[in-house]
Design a protein around this motif. Structure first.
Motif, mmCIF file in Angstrom:
data_model
loop_
_atom_site.group_PDB
_atom_site.id
_atom_site.type_symbol
_atom_site.label_atom_id
_atom_site.label_comp_id
_atom_site.label_asym_id
_atom_site.label_seq_id
_atom_site.Cartn_x
_atom_site.Cartn_y
_atom_site.Cartn_z
ATOM 1 N N GLU A 157 1.125 -1.406 -0.363
ATOM 2 C CA GLU A 157 -0.058 0.141 0.109
ATOM 3 C C GLU A 157 0.853 0.793 -0.036
ATOM 4 O O GLU A 157 0.401 2.535 -0.309
ATOM 5 C CB GLU A 157 -0.877 -0.213 1.120
ATOM 6 C CG GLU A 157 -2.005 -1.203 1.048
ATOM 7 C CD GLU A 157 -3.299 -1.269 0.496
ATOM 8 O OE1 GLU A 157 -3.093 -0.589 -0.176
ATOM 9 O OE2 GLU A 157 -3.365 -2.892 -0.143
ATOM 10 N N GLN A 197 -3.122 9.045 0.841
ATOM 11 C CA GLN A 197 -3.882 7.912 0.529
ATOM 12 C C GLN A 197 -4.009 6.914 0.838
ATOM 13 O O GLN A 197 -4.304 5.291 0.785
ATOM 14 C CB GLN A 197 -3.328 8.233 -1.287
ATOM 15 C CG GLN A 197 -4.000 9.543 -2.053
ATOM 16 C CD GLN A 197 -3.361 9.348 -3.823
ATOM 17 O OE1 GLN A 197 -3.298 8.419 -3.878
ATOM 18 N NE2 GLN A 197 -4.152 10.064 -3.683
ATOM 19 N N ARG A 216 -6.499 3.653 2.323
ATOM 20 C CA ARG A 216 -5.683 2.472 1.884
ATOM 21 C C ARG A 216 -5.686 1.548 2.933
ATOM 22 O O ARG A 216 -6.777 -0.041 3.042
ATOM 23 C CB ARG A 216 -5.230 2.023 0.420
ATOM 24 C CG ARG A 216 -5.362 3.302 0.022
ATOM 25 C CD ARG A 216 -4.355 2.289 -1.595
ATOM 26 N NE ARG A 216 -3.127 2.459 -1.408
ATOM 27 C CZ ARG A 216 -2.175 3.715 -1.866
ATOM 28 N NH1 ARG A 216 -3.117 4.654 -2.599
ATOM 29 N NH2 ARG A 216 -0.760 3.380 -1.699
ATOM 30 N N ARG A 275 -6.804 -7.427 -1.482
ATOM 31 C CA ARG A 275 -6.269 -7.247 -2.942
ATOM 32 C C ARG A 275 -5.096 -8.792 -3.263
ATOM 33 O O ARG A 275 -4.959 -9.343 -2.302
ATOM 34 C CB ARG A 275 -4.851 -6.173 -1.815
ATOM 35 C CG ARG A 275 -5.534 -5.204 -1.405
ATOM 36 C CD ARG A 275 -5.775 -3.903 -2.997
ATOM 37 N NE ARG A 275 -3.841 -3.808 -3.804
ATOM 38 C CZ ARG A 275 -3.369 -3.314 -4.098
ATOM 39 N NH1 ARG A 275 -3.501 -2.281 -2.441
ATOM 40 N NH2 ARG A 275 -2.027 -3.071 -4.244
ATOM 41 N N GLU A 311 -5.150 -3.778 -8.305
ATOM 42 C CA GLU A 311 -6.153 -3.294 -7.257
ATOM 43 C C GLU A 311 -7.418 -4.207 -7.512
ATOM 44 O O GLU A 311 -8.356 -3.689 -6.687
ATOM 45 C CB GLU A 311 -6.408 -1.645 -8.589
ATOM 46 C CG GLU A 311 -5.596 -1.424 -7.912
ATOM 47 C CD GLU A 311 -4.861 -0.287 -6.913
ATOM 48 O OE1 GLU A 311 -5.959 -0.586 -5.315
ATOM 49 O OE2 GLU A 311 -3.466 0.511 -6.740
ATOM 50 N N GLY A 342 -10.569 5.754 -1.698
ATOM 51 C CA GLY A 342 -9.772 5.081 -1.285
ATOM 52 C C GLY A 342 -10.078 3.624 -2.814
ATOM 53 O O GLY A 342 -10.811 4.425 -3.287
ATOM 54 N N GLY A 343 -9.494 2.610 -2.823
ATOM 55 C CA GLY A 343 -9.401 1.640 -3.792
ATOM 56 C C GLY A 343 -9.023 2.161 -5.140
ATOM 57 O O GLY A 343 -8.136 3.783 -5.321
#
Length: 502
Positions: free
Chosen positions: A55, A74, A78, A168, A173, A213-214
């Motif tokens: 991440e 970010q 995550r 994940r 992703e 996120g993601g």
């Protein structure tokens, strides 16, 4: 006193100049070139180090302090979205002396408990059920999820499933899930049949429904949302009741389903301080069944779309608009038209209830068929036969609600708000067995004509409160338009509107 005044002004000017220089230095520092030389993970005892490091990998691409700051924010979101840590703290420190403009990233995590257990009781359409579930998260350190779920109903319905998931898949992703399930649906109260099914499904997902996120999909026009793509293989057996209608009797027997499904959800709704919402959301679900060489597979295409828009009118009121449309198209020559003249009843759209069409009982709207007459008992007259709900191949509904804050502070603290609403809906089945070509076009026209002529309308007012299980409503409903065999009910309604769009 003049010198003192001049001194005060000079001091203020110097302070302002110092603040301006500090801002300029900070702006230059944000733009200073740098390189991330090291990533360290601390506090991960059960969690594998790579789960955290992957991440943080985008941080290696940062070329300035400003880019590094945004990348760390970010990465923190995550890591929190993995739901395996109680807290995440990421800092950037100076790198080794022999590397100029180098930075070291240190991630300190606090691992959460890996076990979870929950139980609850729910009521839907007069059916009381008990749900029990247990989950294990990050037990083996890969951020994996293992979950077992059981649901038992007093009417005989039950559902069991086991699932394994990963947030994940490698460095992609994509998230992944595999699930095995077995369920029994007892529909004798509404449709005079019971159905048993068992099978497995696997799916992958990507993106974030709320844009946080993601892997947020951004393309032309800034499109984004959550996608899920899955495959299901299951066996089913539908058993009609002794006095089931002719339409339900035709549905009896075994079936095999091999289907691919895609679900898309984008939700930009935000809660307002008094309980309502602001923004828009859309959910689309498409399913293609009959994937495989066997001509006896259930074969159909099913599409449904839900849209909701919440428009704030004033600080204390908003207009809530929503629409649902679902269509089920049996595919010719593949399990429909070969001994299976109609679409599967278990895949059709049923309407009625708070979350569907207010003012009508659960599964109390749409096409139906008369049940067989029960033999009269000695000393009593013939019993009036009931009707089986058949569901619709086409179902459309919409609603409008004026939502408003209540003047009492205790109700506002609980996010309870008032609403005045109106609902409109219709449902229809394919008429007979279209054979394609002109007959198919005539069948579509007949179904649309049937849907237009059987529109239902209801209205009412009440209170609503958002909960983790869905929106809870206490409302008074009045049915304004119905058809002959519907099951309306004017009066007080209590219940949950539990759905992905509630």
């Amino acid at each position: 006193e003049a010198p003192a005044g001049l001194g005060t002004g000079a001091g203020a000017g110097e302070a302002a100049g110092a603040a301006e220089r500090m801002r300029a230095d900070f702006a230059r520092a944000l733009g200073t070139p740098l390189v991330v030389s090291e990533i360290r993970v601390e506090g991960a005892e059960r969690t594998r180090t790579y789960v955290v490091e992957r991440e943080l990998l985008p941080c290696l691409e940062a070329e300035t302090l400003d880019e590094l700051r945004e990348s760390l924010l970010q990465a923190s979101r995550r890591l929190e979205a993995l739901e395996i840590f109680r807290g995440v703290d990421i800092t950037a420190d100076a790198g080794p002396d022999y590397l100029p403009n180098a930075a070291a990233v240190i991630a300190t995590v606090d691992e959460a408990n890996c076990g979870r257990f929950s139980a609850g009781s729910f009521v839907q359409g007069g059916d009381v059920s008990v749900e029990v579930s247990g989950a294990s998260r990050n037990r083996f350190g890969h951020a994996e999820g293992l979950e077992a779920h059981a649901e038992l109903s007093h009417r005989g319905s039950n559902s069991y499933w086991l699932s394994a998931s990963l947030p994940r898949l490698g460095l992609t992703e994509l998230s992944g899930e595999v699930r095995a399930f077995q369920e029994t649906r007892e529909e004798s109260k509404w449709s005079s049949h019971s159905e048993r099914a068992m099978g497995a499904l696997c799916q992958v997902g990507w993106g974030a429904a709320d844009g946080s996120g993601g892997a947020v999909l951004r393309g032309a026009g800034g499109a984004w949302g959550r996608h899920e793509l899955g495959y299901q293989l299951s066996w089913g057996h539908l058993r009609p009741g002794q006095f089931a209608s002719a339409a339900v009797q035709q549905q009896g027997g075994h079936s095999l389903k091999s289907a691919v499904k895609h679900v898309y959800l984008a939700d930009r709704r935000a809660p307002l301080w008094w309980g309502g919402r602001s923004g828009a959301a859309i959910r689309s679900e498409a399913e293609l069944a009959g994937v495989g060489p066997d001509a006896n597979l259930l074969s159909f295409f099913r599409q449904q779309v839900d849209v909701q828009v919440n428009l704030p009118l004033t600080e204390l009121t908003s207009l809530h608009l929503g629409a649902h449309c679902g269509a089920l198209l049996p595919l010719l020559g593949r399990g429909w038209g070969r001994g299976r003249q109609q679409s599967p009843i278990s895949e059709r759209f049923f309407m009625g209830g708070i979350g569907s069409l207010r003012g009508f009982r659960f599964k109390g709207v749409g096409p139906s068929d008369v049940r067989k007459v029960r033999p009269a008992e000695e000393g009593s007259g013939p019993e009036q036969p009931g009707r089986d709900a058949l569901g619709g191949d086409l179902a459309c509904s919409s609603f409008a609600a004026l939502q408003f804050a209540l003047p009492l502070a205790p109700l506002q603290d609980l996010s309870i708000y008032g609403q005045v609403f109106a609902n409109v809906g219709t449902s229809a089945l394919w008429p007979g067995d279209p054979q394609g070509g002109g007959a198919g076009r005539r069948a579509v026209g007949a179904m649309l004509s049937d849907a237009r002529s059987s529109v239902r309308v209801s209205c009412g007012a009440g209170l609503a409160m958002p909960t983790p299980l869905g929106r809870f409503e206490v409302s008074y409903c009045r049915v304004l338009r119905r058809t002959e065999h519907d099951k309306p009910r004017n009066g007080l309604w209590l219940g949950f509107a539990s759905s992905a769009m509630a």
